[in-house]
Design an enzyme around this catalytic site. Structure first.
Site, PDB file in Angstrom:
ATOM      1  N   ALA A  96       4.958  -9.536  21.337  1.00  0.00           N
ATOM      2  CA  ALA A  96       5.923 -10.087  20.375  1.00  0.00           C
ATOM      3  C   ALA A  96       7.105  -9.133  20.218  1.00  0.00           C
ATOM      4  CB  ALA A  96       5.242 -10.317  19.029  1.00  0.00           C
ATOM      5  N   LYS A 129       8.294  -7.023  22.415  1.00  0.00           N
ATOM      6  CA  LYS A 129       9.123  -6.985  23.626  1.00  0.00           C
ATOM      7  C   LYS A 129       9.865  -8.313  23.832  1.00  0.00           C
ATOM      8  CE  LYS A 129       8.216  -2.742  24.872  1.00  0.00           C
ATOM      9  NZ  LYS A 129       9.278  -1.715  24.857  1.00  0.00           N
ATOM     10  N   TYR A 186       2.469  -6.057  20.804  1.00  0.00           N
ATOM     11  CA  TYR A 186       3.379  -5.493  21.805  1.00  0.00           C
ATOM     12  C   TYR A 186       4.209  -6.594  22.484  1.00  0.00           C
ATOM     13  CZ  TYR A 186       4.699  -2.648  25.889  1.00  0.00           C
ATOM     14  OH  TYR A 186       5.394  -1.978  26.868  1.00  0.00           O
TER      15      TYR A 186
HETATM   16  P1  NDP Z   1       5.132   7.014  27.049  1.00  0.00           P
HETATM   17  O1  NDP Z   1       4.008   6.720  26.135  1.00  0.00           O
HETATM   18  O2  NDP Z   1       4.912   7.799  28.286  1.00  0.00           O
HETATM   19  O3  NDP Z   1       6.347   7.698  26.225  1.00  0.00           O
HETATM   20  C1  NDP Z   1       6.761   7.130  25.013  1.00  0.00           C
HETATM   21  C2  NDP Z   1       8.006   7.818  24.539  1.00  0.00           C
HETATM   22  O4  NDP Z   1       8.436   7.175  23.317  1.00  0.00           O
HETATM   23  C3  NDP Z   1       7.787   9.274  24.189  1.00  0.00           C
HETATM   24  O5  NDP Z   1       8.972   9.993  24.506  1.00  0.00           O
HETATM   25  C4  NDP Z   1       7.589   9.253  22.683  1.00  0.00           C
HETATM   26  O6  NDP Z   1       8.012  10.465  22.055  1.00  0.00           O
HETATM   27  C5  NDP Z   1       8.560   8.156  22.297  1.00  0.00           C
HETATM   28  N1  NDP Z   1       8.264   7.554  21.002  1.00  0.00           N
HETATM   29  C6  NDP Z   1       7.128   6.926  20.620  1.00  0.00           C
HETATM   30  N2  NDP Z   1       7.219   6.514  19.344  1.00  0.00           N
HETATM   31  C7  NDP Z   1       8.445   6.901  18.908  1.00  0.00           C
HETATM   32  C8  NDP Z   1       9.130   6.790  17.674  1.00  0.00           C
HETATM   33  N3  NDP Z   1       8.573   6.171  16.619  1.00  0.00           N
HETATM   34  N4  NDP Z   1      10.382   7.306  17.571  1.00  0.00           N
HETATM   35  C9  NDP Z   1      10.964   7.952  18.617  1.00  0.00           C
HETATM   36  N5  NDP Z   1      10.355   8.084  19.824  1.00  0.00           N
HETATM   37  C10 NDP Z   1       9.115   7.570  19.965  1.00  0.00           C
HETATM   38  O7  NDP Z   1       5.749   5.560  27.408  1.00  0.00           O
HETATM   39  P2  NDP Z   1       6.336   4.961  28.772  1.00  0.00           P
HETATM   40  O8  NDP Z   1       7.250   5.937  29.405  1.00  0.00           O
HETATM   41  O9  NDP Z   1       5.229   4.365  29.541  1.00  0.00           O
HETATM   42  O10 NDP Z   1       7.180   3.732  28.178  1.00  0.00           O
HETATM   43  C11 NDP Z   1       8.553   3.802  27.902  1.00  0.00           C
HETATM   44  C12 NDP Z   1       9.038   2.401  27.533  1.00  0.00           C
HETATM   45  O11 NDP Z   1       8.772   1.510  28.610  1.00  0.00           O
HETATM   46  C13 NDP Z   1       8.338   1.820  26.314  1.00  0.00           C
HETATM   47  O12 NDP Z   1       9.259   1.069  25.553  1.00  0.00           O
HETATM   48  C14 NDP Z   1       7.296   0.909  26.918  1.00  0.00           C
HETATM   49  O13 NDP Z   1       6.934  -0.133  26.040  1.00  0.00           O
HETATM   50  C15 NDP Z   1       8.047   0.389  28.134  1.00  0.00           C
HETATM   51  N6  NDP Z   1       7.188  -0.125  29.174  1.00  0.00           N
HETATM   52  C16 NDP Z   1       6.264   0.685  29.789  1.00  0.00           C
HETATM   53  C17 NDP Z   1       5.456   0.171  30.773  1.00  0.00           C
HETATM   54  C18 NDP Z   1       4.435   0.983  31.496  1.00  0.00           C
HETATM   55  O14 NDP Z   1       3.695   0.406  32.299  1.00  0.00           O
HETATM   56  N7  NDP Z   1       4.345   2.284  31.264  1.00  0.00           N
HETATM   57  C19 NDP Z   1       5.557  -1.246  31.167  1.00  0.00           C
HETATM   58  C20 NDP Z   1       6.553  -1.987  30.462  1.00  0.00           C
HETATM   59  C21 NDP Z   1       7.334  -1.435  29.508  1.00  0.00           C
HETATM   60  P3  NDP Z   1       6.945  11.676  21.759  1.00  0.00           P
HETATM   61  O15 NDP Z   1       6.717  12.386  23.065  1.00  0.00           O
HETATM   62  O16 NDP Z   1       7.653  12.519  20.756  1.00  0.00           O
HETATM   63  O17 NDP Z   1       5.693  11.012  21.246  1.00  0.00           O
END
Ligand code: NDP
Length: 246
Positions: free
Chosen positions: A156, A158, A154
């Site tokens: 790497a 980001k 993860y």
């Molecule tokens: P969630 O797990 O709550 O939601 C993830 C979202 O990404 C969902 O809408 C999911 O869709 C979608 N998704 C996952 N895989 C794919 C794929 N292969 N193709 C298309 N869509 C996909 O994540 P968060 O809201 O917590 O995180 C959102 C972003 O923020 C991410 O990039 C995460 O790395 C980043 N982030 C989050 C942090 C945190 O503390 N929560 C901290 C730092 C960064 P579906 O519902 O269809 O599965």
């Protein structure tokens, strides 16, 4: 603020992406929302956005699949007639210590988080160039800047997103296209709900603001970067982490 703009937001069904969608719709944008499948949550979000008076289309698409992304972006540009804002928010974790991490754990996280971002930018860039305007906002993580035990894949991915963002910013700054990253810290979503209590406590105690972040904390910055008025900010990484990584 975002009236007459069309935004593509990936990973919009839940968590941070959902809140970015709601705030961008509130600011006047029409939305193309991407997620892996048309879940109940995705359909109810679409309904909410439409009730706000905005257009909203769903695209079930795995961002790690370049052909599917190309087809979805071509479809939405045809449907909406334009694309102005791209938010790369879709992301996954597969946490394990390095010693137990498999090739598949590593590759899958890179494929979704890093290559997925590359795919959507590749698919959108010609539309931005033709318009002479674009706002690319990539959701990275403070973990990409500071590293984290159990997250070599993860972190790497980001760190890669940050390098990708800065390179895109340099390539297209003269064409009216900005590219910036947001690096959230610990945000309350499904992703962090999977952590055990001890790990959560350890993390929270290291946050100077002394609370977890909310999706709204991140979404406000995304709306700011999506605005035409942010045209002099590009290649930036904005931490939204309550001071976790000062
Ligand atoms: P969630 O797990 O709550 O939601 C993830 C979202 O990404 C969902 O809408 C999911 O869709 C979608 N998704 C996952 N895989 C794919 C794929 N292969 N193709 C298309 N869509 C996909 O994540 P968060 O809201 O917590 O995180 C959102 C972003 O923020 C991410 O990039 C995460 O790395 C980043 N982030 C989050 C942090 C945190 O503390 N929560 C901290 C730092 C960064 P579906 O519902 O269809 O599965």
């Amino acid at each position: 603020m975002l009236e007459n703009r069309v935004a593509l937001i990936t990973g919009a069904s839940r968590g941070i992406g959902r809140e970015i969608a709601l705030q961008m719709a509130g600011a006047g944008a029409d939305l193309a929302l991407m997620m892996t499948h048309e879940s109940e949550q995705a359909l109810s979000l679409q309904q909410t956005v439409q009730q706000m008076g905005r257009r909203c289309a769903l695209y079930a698409c795995d961002v790690s699949d370049p052909d599917a992304v190309n087809a979805a972006v071509a479809g939405l540009v045809k449907e909406f007639g334009r694309l102005d804002i791209l938010v790369n928010n879709a992301g996954i974790t597969r946490d394990k210590l390095l010693i137990g991490m498999t090739e598949e754990d590593f590759t899958r996280v890179l494929d979704v988080n890093l290559k997925g971002t590359y795919h959507t930018v590749r698919a959108s860039i010609r539309t931005f160039l033709r318009a002479g305007y674009g706002r690319i906002i990539n959701i990275a993580s403070v973990v990409g800047m500071m590293g984290n035990a159990g997250q070599v894949n993860y972190a790497a991915s980001k760190a890669g997103v940050i390098g990708l963002t800065k390179s895109i910013a340099r390539e297209y700054a003269a064409k009216g296209i900005t590219a910036n990253a947001i690096a959230p810290g610990y945000i309350d979503t499904d992703m962090t709900a999977a952590m055990n209590d001890a790990a959560r406590e350890a993390l929270l105690s290291g946050i100077p603001v002394r609370r977890a972040g909310t999706p709204a904390d991140v979404a406000r910055v995304a709306v700011f970067l999506a605005d035409e008025a942010s045209s002099y900010i590009t290649g930036e990484v904005i931490r939204v982490d309550g001071g976790l990584y000062i």
